[in-house]
Design an enzyme around this catalytic site. Structure first.
Site, PDB file in Angstrom:
ATOM      1  N   LYS A  52     -27.470  55.118  35.197  1.00  0.00           N
ATOM      2  CA  LYS A  52     -28.632  54.843  34.374  1.00  0.00           C
ATOM      3  C   LYS A  52     -29.882  56.056  35.443  1.00  0.00           C
ATOM      4  CE  LYS A  52     -27.761  54.003  29.681  1.00  0.00           C
ATOM      5  NZ  LYS A  52     -28.057  53.892  28.334  1.00  0.00           N
ATOM      6  N   GLN A  96     -31.232  48.801  26.498  1.00  0.00           N
ATOM      7  CA  GLN A  96     -30.327  49.019  26.283  1.00  0.00           C
ATOM      8  C   GLN A  96     -29.903  47.356  25.534  1.00  0.00           C
ATOM      9  OE1 GLN A  96     -28.709  50.884  27.833  1.00  0.00           O
ATOM     10  NE2 GLN A  96     -26.448  50.290  27.976  1.00  0.00           N
ATOM     11  N   ASP A 119     -33.056  57.776  23.172  1.00  0.00           N
ATOM     12  CA  ASP A 119     -32.234  57.395  22.323  1.00  0.00           C
ATOM     13  C   ASP A 119     -31.721  57.285  21.452  1.00  0.00           C
ATOM     14  OD1 ASP A 119     -30.363  55.397  24.323  1.00  0.00           O
ATOM     15  OD2 ASP A 119     -31.016  53.906  24.007  1.00  0.00           O
TER      16      ASP A 119
END
Ligand code: L34
Length: 291
Positions: A52, A96, A119
């Site tokens: 990422k 995460q 997200d």
């Protein structure tokens, strides 16, 4: 059989994003800025987060990686989230997953400002998605929709079977495939660990999306001739012949399933890179919304 090349598609989209960022800069806007919080040292999570950060560089984004020890308390993590929520220089951020067991994932997700939730995991974004309002879409399902679109896979009126009902893939995937539009307008069935006759149901699918995290689960006898198969699984399987000591395995027995397919996505190089590029698209959107 057409191989769905997620790696190449993701590279194309990153180039499109980079061009758009250049244009934003020339108009006096600032670079989109993504922050990521990584708690602990899970190997797969580190790889994904590193990917990422690298993607941010390619897109011309600013990125900030916050690495926290596995022993970090939930309250400490929530403090970091509050700081990012209030930092005017951060357009969007992610935490995460998975998190260490002593941390309540749902409490963490709900602490994120929905306008920075790139997200798309916050209940506000999930709810907005479910009724088709503008929102941040969860990255993996959004990436799959983009692949279906770019490869012109027909979905309207087609039978779509999703294997897996997780909050981050299975559920939202089913929702997006049934929504009006292209891709979309599919007739969707979701299968899970309690499903009876799963094989028979899978065999009816025009589009089969496997998101169980069980290596090789989808075998040749579960796939209809001419189906499109999307493999979401990325499980690390021990492999002594590799320097890393493992290889990545999808949920699909690719070798035997591929010859039957109209389209199939591989692992690696399929859905994974598209997950990352969808996060980049959400960050671009957050950056534009914020200026
Ligand atoms: N908060 N947690 C949050 N957001 C996410 O969107 C994720 N996910 C899933 C796990 N936890 C998360 C990811 O980022 C899965 N995931 C993810 C991201 C990238 C890749 C796979 C899963 C990926 O880059 N896959 C490459 C291979 C990478 C490797 O070498 O291991 C591929 O080609 O599939």
């Amino acid at each position: 059989m057409i191989l769905i090349d997620g790696k190449k598609t993701a590279a194309d989209i990153k180039a499109e994003i980079a061009a758009e960022v250049e244009q934003m800069l020339s108009q006096g806007m600032r670079r989109p800025h993504l922050a990521a919080i990584l708690v602990g040292d899970d190997g797969a999570s580190q790889t994904y987060v590193n990917n990422k950060v690298k993607a941010c560089e390619v897109c011309g984004f600013r990125s900030t990686l916050i690495r926290l020890d596995a022993s970090t308390s939930q309250d400490e993590l929530l403090e970091h989230i509050q700081r990012l929520n209030h930092d005017p220089e951060v357009d969007g951020f992610i935490v995460q997953l998975p998190l260490p067991k002593h941390i309540n994932e749902q409490a963490v997700i709900e602490a994120i400002d929905p306008s920075k939730d790139v997200d798309g995991f916050h209940p506000v974004n999930v709810g907005r998605m479910s009724i088709g309002l503008p929102c941040f879409l969860p990255a993996t399902p959004a990436g799959i929709m983009e692949l279906l679109k770019r490869y012109n896979v027909p979905t309207r009126g087609k039978r779509c079977v999703v294997l897996g009902r997780s909050n981050i893939v299975g559920k939202p995937m089913a929702m997006l495939m049934m929504q009006k539009g292209n891709p979309g307008d599919a007739t969707v069935t979701v299968c899970h660990s309690a499903t009876e006759n799963l094989k028979e149901i899978a065999r009816e699918a025009d589009i089969l999306i496997a998101a169980l995290g069980q290596p090789g689960f989808v075998t040749e006898d579960m796939v209809k001739e001419g189906a499109t198969v999307i493999d979401v699984g990325t499980t690390r399987v021990p492999d002594a012949s590799r320097k890393s000591g493992f290889r990545l395995s999808g949920d699909v027995d690719f070798e035997h399933v591929a010859p039957k397919c109209a389209f199939i996505s591989p692992v690696p190089g399929g859905v994974g890179p598209m997950t990352i590029v969808s996060l980049m698209l959400n960050t671009l959107k957050a950056g534009k919304n914020r200026v």
